[in-house]
Design an enzyme around this catalytic site. Structure first.
Site: not given
Ligand SMILES: [Zn+2]
Length: 173
Positions: A116, A152
């Site tokens: 992230e 993602h």
């Molecule tokens: Zn994500």
């Protein structure tokens, strides 16, 4: 820099309970890049760590009330100042990708490492975030046979948009 269990050294560890074992004999060959900020587009607080440790206070922000029930995690977070935080050993399965598929393979959490970046879909990431990310990617590629580095949004199209249009794929190798 990545030990046998898949812990980066040196690195701040904030271990998440939202992990489990990967399927037996899984080859880790994918890295998934995400963005996250809590509250959205607010940086530097403890919301992400709280979310990944099931300690997010739903009363603290309206958005927190929507997501506080989620059981999620990621292996790594890179903050705006470049700090690297690890929530799960790479040997374990973190819960970052959700419903996902890539080239006919489902459940990308099984065989991927989640990273992230503290950020959003609407503004650029920082220089030091790219520096930390590249250092981490290089270390992970030395330790695992990484073949795919994807967003993602690529493994969950229509459902996820991160890391978003401001992530510069040409900055990483
Ligand atoms: Zn994500």
């Amino acid at each position: 820099m990545i030990d046998d269990d898949g812990f980066a050294q040196p690195c701040l560890q904030v271990l998440s309970p939202n992990v489990d074992a990967r399927p037996a004999n899984t080859v880790i060959d994918m890295i998934v890049i995400h963005n996250i900020s809590l509250p959205p587009q607010h940086y530097g607080g403890n919301g992400i760590m709280a979310l990944f440790t099931n300690q997010l206070d739903p009363a603290e922000h309206p958005y927190y009330a929507e997501i506080a029930h989620l059981k999620v995690s990621s292996h790594f977070l890179i903050r705006r100042d470049g700090e690297l935080i690890q929530f799960a050993a790479c040997a374990q399965r973190a819960w970052h990708a959700g419903l996902s598929s890539w080239q006919g393979r489902e459940r990308c959490n099984d065989f991927s490492i989640g990273i992230e970046l503290e950020g959003s879909d609407v503004e650029a990431f920082t220089e030091v975030q790219y520096l930390t990310l590249q250092t981490l990617l290089t270390a992970l590629k030395l330790r695992y046979p990484i073949k795919h580095i994807v967003g993602h949004s690529e493994i969950a199209p229509g459902r996820k948009t991160d890391p978003g249009p401001f992530f510069d794929w040409e900055r990483i190798v």
